[in-house]
Scaffold this motif. Structure first.
Motif, mmCIF file in Angstrom:
data_model
loop_
_atom_site.group_PDB
_atom_site.id
_atom_site.type_symbol
_atom_site.label_atom_id
_atom_site.label_comp_id
_atom_site.label_asym_id
_atom_site.label_seq_id
_atom_site.Cartn_x
_atom_site.Cartn_y
_atom_site.Cartn_z
ATOM 1 N N VAL A 62 0.831 -1.027 -0.160
ATOM 2 C CA VAL A 62 -0.108 0.034 -0.187
ATOM 3 C C VAL A 62 0.855 1.321 0.130
ATOM 4 O O VAL A 62 2.186 1.229 0.146
ATOM 5 N N THR A 63 0.332 2.446 -0.394
ATOM 6 C CA THR A 63 1.145 3.593 -0.314
ATOM 7 C C THR A 63 0.820 4.586 0.689
ATOM 8 O O THR A 63 1.381 5.652 0.875
ATOM 9 N N SER A 64 -0.266 4.396 1.504
ATOM 10 C CA SER A 64 -0.851 5.574 2.566
ATOM 11 C C SER A 64 -1.611 4.618 3.637
ATOM 12 O O SER A 64 -1.998 3.549 3.537
ATOM 13 N N ALA A 65 -1.915 5.393 4.485
ATOM 14 C CA ALA A 65 -2.741 4.866 5.757
ATOM 15 C C ALA A 65 -4.050 4.954 5.242
ATOM 16 O O ALA A 65 -4.763 3.672 5.484
ATOM 17 N N ARG A 66 -4.496 5.551 4.272
ATOM 18 C CA ARG A 66 -5.934 5.337 3.625
ATOM 19 C C ARG A 66 -6.191 3.991 3.061
ATOM 20 O O ARG A 66 -6.965 3.340 3.468
ATOM 21 N N GLU A 67 -4.935 3.616 2.137
ATOM 22 C CA GLU A 67 -4.898 2.281 1.502
ATOM 23 C C GLU A 67 -4.913 1.129 2.624
ATOM 24 O O GLU A 67 -5.529 0.220 2.431
ATOM 25 N N LEU A 68 -4.162 1.537 3.531
ATOM 26 C CA LEU A 68 -3.884 0.430 4.779
ATOM 27 C C LEU A 68 -5.230 0.073 5.285
ATOM 28 O O LEU A 68 -5.641 -1.084 5.537
ATOM 29 N N ALA A 69 -5.953 1.257 5.745
ATOM 30 C CA ALA A 69 -7.230 0.878 6.381
ATOM 31 C C ALA A 69 -8.304 0.285 5.389
ATOM 32 O O ALA A 69 -9.140 -0.670 5.838
ATOM 33 N N ALA A 70 -8.105 0.546 4.068
ATOM 34 C CA ALA A 70 -9.164 0.007 3.291
ATOM 35 C C ALA A 70 -8.837 -1.319 3.030
ATOM 36 O O ALA A 70 -10.041 -2.173 2.868
ATOM 37 N N GLN A 71 -7.647 -1.705 2.920
ATOM 38 C CA GLN A 71 -7.256 -3.209 2.656
ATOM 39 C C GLN A 71 -7.422 -4.018 3.968
ATOM 40 O O GLN A 71 -7.949 -5.288 3.687
ATOM 41 N N TYR A 72 -7.434 -3.470 5.040
ATOM 42 C CA TYR A 72 -7.668 -4.372 6.357
ATOM 43 C C TYR A 72 -9.371 -4.226 6.834
ATOM 44 O O TYR A 72 -9.608 -4.355 8.062
ATOM 45 N N GLY A 73 -9.926 -3.220 6.235
ATOM 46 C CA GLY A 73 -11.399 -2.934 6.518
ATOM 47 C C GLY A 73 -11.489 -2.133 7.899
ATOM 48 O O GLY A 73 -12.440 -2.447 8.639
ATOM 49 N N ARG A 74 -10.586 -1.711 8.379
ATOM 50 C CA ARG A 74 -10.753 -0.829 9.574
ATOM 51 C C ARG A 74 -10.537 0.615 9.563
ATOM 52 O O ARG A 74 -9.309 1.018 8.912
ATOM 53 N N GLN A 75 -11.414 1.601 9.480
ATOM 54 C CA GLN A 75 -11.588 2.895 9.114
ATOM 55 C C GLN A 75 -11.203 3.850 10.473
ATOM 56 O O GLN A 75 -11.794 3.448 11.401
ATOM 57 N N ARG A 76 -10.616 4.679 10.094
ATOM 58 C CA ARG A 76 -10.202 5.592 11.404
ATOM 59 C C ARG A 76 -11.536 6.500 11.673
ATOM 60 O O ARG A 76 -12.212 6.969 10.814
ATOM 61 N N GLU A 77 -11.795 6.589 12.989
ATOM 62 C CA GLU A 77 -13.065 7.139 13.415
ATOM 63 C C GLU A 77 -12.352 8.716 13.366
ATOM 64 O O GLU A 77 -12.117 9.417 14.459
ATOM 65 N N GLU A 78 -12.465 9.427 12.599
ATOM 66 C CA GLU A 78 -11.747 10.689 12.142
ATOM 67 C C GLU A 78 -12.821 11.890 12.058
ATOM 68 O O GLU A 78 -12.497 12.819 12.273
ATOM 69 N N GLY A 79 -14.187 11.344 11.662
ATOM 70 C CA GLY A 79 -15.123 12.619 11.589
ATOM 71 C C GLY A 79 -15.197 13.361 12.709
ATOM 72 O O GLY A 79 -15.133 14.670 12.535
ATOM 73 N N ARG A 80 -15.569 12.757 13.754
ATOM 74 C CA ARG A 80 -15.899 13.880 15.137
ATOM 75 C C ARG A 80 -14.598 14.422 15.426
ATOM 76 O O ARG A 80 -14.616 15.622 15.812
ATOM 77 N N ALA A 81 -13.476 13.711 15.458
ATOM 78 C CA ALA A 81 -12.337 14.259 16.027
ATOM 79 C C ALA A 81 -11.835 15.452 15.184
ATOM 80 O O ALA A 81 -11.382 16.409 15.550
ATOM 81 N N ALA A 82 -11.949 15.245 13.747
ATOM 82 C CA ALA A 82 -11.192 16.332 12.883
ATOM 83 C C ALA A 82 -12.708 17.373 13.084
ATOM 84 O O ALA A 82 -12.087 18.744 13.056
ATOM 85 N N GLY A 83 -13.816 17.026 13.504
ATOM 86 C CA GLY A 83 -14.655 18.413 13.252
ATOM 87 C C GLY A 83 -14.404 19.058 14.652
ATOM 88 O O GLY A 83 -14.448 20.439 14.897
ATOM 89 N N ASP A 84 -14.094 18.437 15.836
ATOM 90 C CA ASP A 84 -13.799 19.068 17.055
ATOM 91 C C ASP A 84 -12.341 20.049 16.966
ATOM 92 O O ASP A 84 -12.428 21.254 17.253
ATOM 93 N N SER A 85 -11.498 19.417 16.123
ATOM 94 C CA SER A 85 -10.196 20.185 15.738
ATOM 95 C C SER A 85 -10.436 21.307 15.107
ATOM 96 O O SER A 85 -9.876 22.262 15.368
ATOM 97 N N ARG A 86 -11.398 21.376 14.064
ATOM 98 C CA ARG A 86 -11.604 22.414 13.347
ATOM 99 C C ARG A 86 -12.113 23.566 14.136
ATOM 100 O O ARG A 86 -12.044 24.676 13.994
ATOM 101 N N ALA A 87 -13.111 23.191 14.928
ATOM 102 C CA ALA A 87 -13.899 24.072 15.663
ATOM 103 C C ALA A 87 -13.093 24.842 16.896
ATOM 104 O O ALA A 87 -13.389 25.876 17.092
ATOM 105 N N ALA A 88 -11.992 24.124 17.333
ATOM 106 C CA ALA A 88 -10.910 24.664 18.013
ATOM 107 C C ALA A 88 -10.173 25.785 17.691
ATOM 108 O O ALA A 88 -9.938 26.667 18.022
ATOM 109 N N LEU A 89 -9.886 25.268 16.067
ATOM 110 C CA LEU A 89 -8.852 26.013 15.557
ATOM 111 C C LEU A 89 -9.540 27.394 14.849
ATOM 112 O O LEU A 89 -9.161 28.590 14.854
ATOM 113 N N LEU A 90 -11.207 27.323 14.575
ATOM 114 C CA LEU A 90 -11.617 28.370 14.105
ATOM 115 C C LEU A 90 -11.868 29.366 15.602
ATOM 116 O O LEU A 90 -11.664 30.557 15.113
#
Length: 416
Positions: A62-90
């Motif tokens: 694979v070439t990236s964490a995204r492909e690694l997650a797709a290959q082994y069916g384990r997705q990062r729970e990034e939506g809520r965490a990314a939203g919290d980070s963006r809100a804190a930065l804003l």
């Protein structure tokens, strides 16, 4: 603690020969940990975690964490965490673009991955990151991730229902102001004033981040090794000076050895010499280098941990290195292995249209014995001009053994 991966992933880690550190780096990527968080668990620097991840990706195909997650069916729970980070930065005054970029940078995404995720140019990512770093008073991805982790972990405070007393409130306000002023005053400046203008203060960053920040502000980064005892892979000093006269900068390399042709026309303000602790430059070992020559070059440069993969039926006395990782021109820790791919079957280079001297030189560099072998040539100014190669035997693009004779056919006799 780094969580274990799925049974399928753990099985592949073993079968494909991942080392313990490479497997931990892959597990951390699958679990959604940033490089900084994984570095704390593994007891290494975040740049070292990145190197272990890249080596694990290559072994897993694979070439990236995204492909690694797709290959082994384990997705990062990034939506809520990314939203919290963006809100804190804003909330800290950053623009939408700066907040989007920094929230992804904090997750460990590279410049190209952030650009792809947000559908913007890599230059926009670098500029937004540099400006955001200055506004937040941080100097690296690690400091950014730590700041956002503190924001996420901080408990929500309720407003006081009542004031204990007016005097007490006044004392508390004054004390808080003094504390904040003292804290801000203890932080290193985001920029340094020089005769060439404001230069981003990249001391404490990893070399790749420092390189990108300086390039975004049109300062040409040059890396040199430092004997400092600081954590390996850390910028410990920056010296800004005028560009050498008549210096033509083309195809600049970043610390990972990646070529950036898009920077060829950059109007550089000055040269920024980065002193980096614990890293050394990988020498040029892919041009006409045998395994023995490559090992000697690496040893002279301070790299003693060399791993070799043989491709095909390799002749120990006559072979060529066709691939090196980390790549030539990149910076790496002398403690990390350098992987060489060695073969005795190489491709005949395309020499068609070349002059006798250039065609002979190109074949010699590829490991062949040219016939005729031209070591010098006086270029013709006659009406007929200089002869050029029109064919080879074996043909250009065919595979032949290192040391084989390659016959060159020219469009006219070499002697008339």
């Amino acid at each position: 603690m780094i969580p274990t991966a799925s049974q399928e992933a753990e099985r592949d880690f073993r079968e494909r020969g991942l080392t313990g550190r490479e497997a931990d780096a892959a597990r951390s990527a699958l679990s959604g940990m940033t490089a900084a968080a994984a570095a704390r668990e593994m007891g290494v620097s975040s740049s070292t975690v990145g190197n272990f991840r890249q080596r694990a990706y290559r072994k897993l195909g694979v070439t990236s964490a995204r492909e690694l997650a797709a290959q082994y069916g384990r997705q990062r729970e990034e939506g809520r965490a990314a939203g919290d980070s963006r809100a804190a930065l804003l909330a800290r005054g950053l623009s939408q673009t700066q907040s989007d970029v920094l929230s992804l940078v904090a997750e460990g995404l590279s410049t190209d991955e952030v650009a792809e995720r947000l559908s913007v140019a890599p230059g926009t990512v670098s500029s937004a990151r540099a400006t955001g770093y200055r506004m937040l008073g941080v100097h690296s991805r690690e400091e950014l991730a730590a700041l956002l982790e503190r924001e996420a972990a901080a408990p929500r405070r309720r407003r006081a229902a009542r004031l204990a007393a007016a005097c007490l409130a006044a004392v508390m306000v004054v004390a808080a102001a003094v504390t904040v002023t003292s804290y801000l005053g203890s932080q290193p400046p985001a920029v340094v004033e020089t005769e060439f203008g404001e230069v981003p203060n990249v001391v404490g960053m990893d070399p790749q981040s420092a390189w990108e920040v300086l390039v975004a502000e049109d300062y040409f980064p040059v890396i040199q090794e430092s004997r400092s005892t600081e954590s390996p892979g850390t910028v410990v000093d920056v010296d800004v000076q005028a560009l050498p006269e008549n210096m033509g900068i083309s195809m600049p390399l970043d610390p990972s050895g990646t070529v950036h042709a898009e920077l060829n026309e950059t109007p550089w303000k000055a040269e920024a010499i980065l002193s980096v602790s614990g890293l050394r430059k990988i020498p040029n070992i892919t041009l006409n280098c045998s395994e023995r020559d490559a090992r000697k070059l690496l040893e002279d440069a301070g790299f003693s941990n060399v791993e070799v993969a043989y491709q095909g039926d390799v002749d120990p006395s006559d072979n060529r290195v066709i691939l090196a990782r980390p790549t030539s021109g990149s910076w790496a820790s002398p403690n990390e292995p350098v992987e060489l791919t060695v073969t005795s079957d190489v491709t005949v280079p395309d020499v068609l249209g070349m002059t006798p001297l250039d065609a002979s030189s190109e074949l010699v560099l590829a490991g062949f014995s040219p016939d005729p072998y031209i070591t010098e040539w006086s270029y013709s100014t006659s009406d007929k001009g200089t002869p050029v190669a029109i064919a080879t035997d074996p043909m250009c693009g065919e595979t032949a053994r290192v040391g084989d004779t390659v016959r060159i056919i020219f469009d006219r006799p070499l002697e008339e």
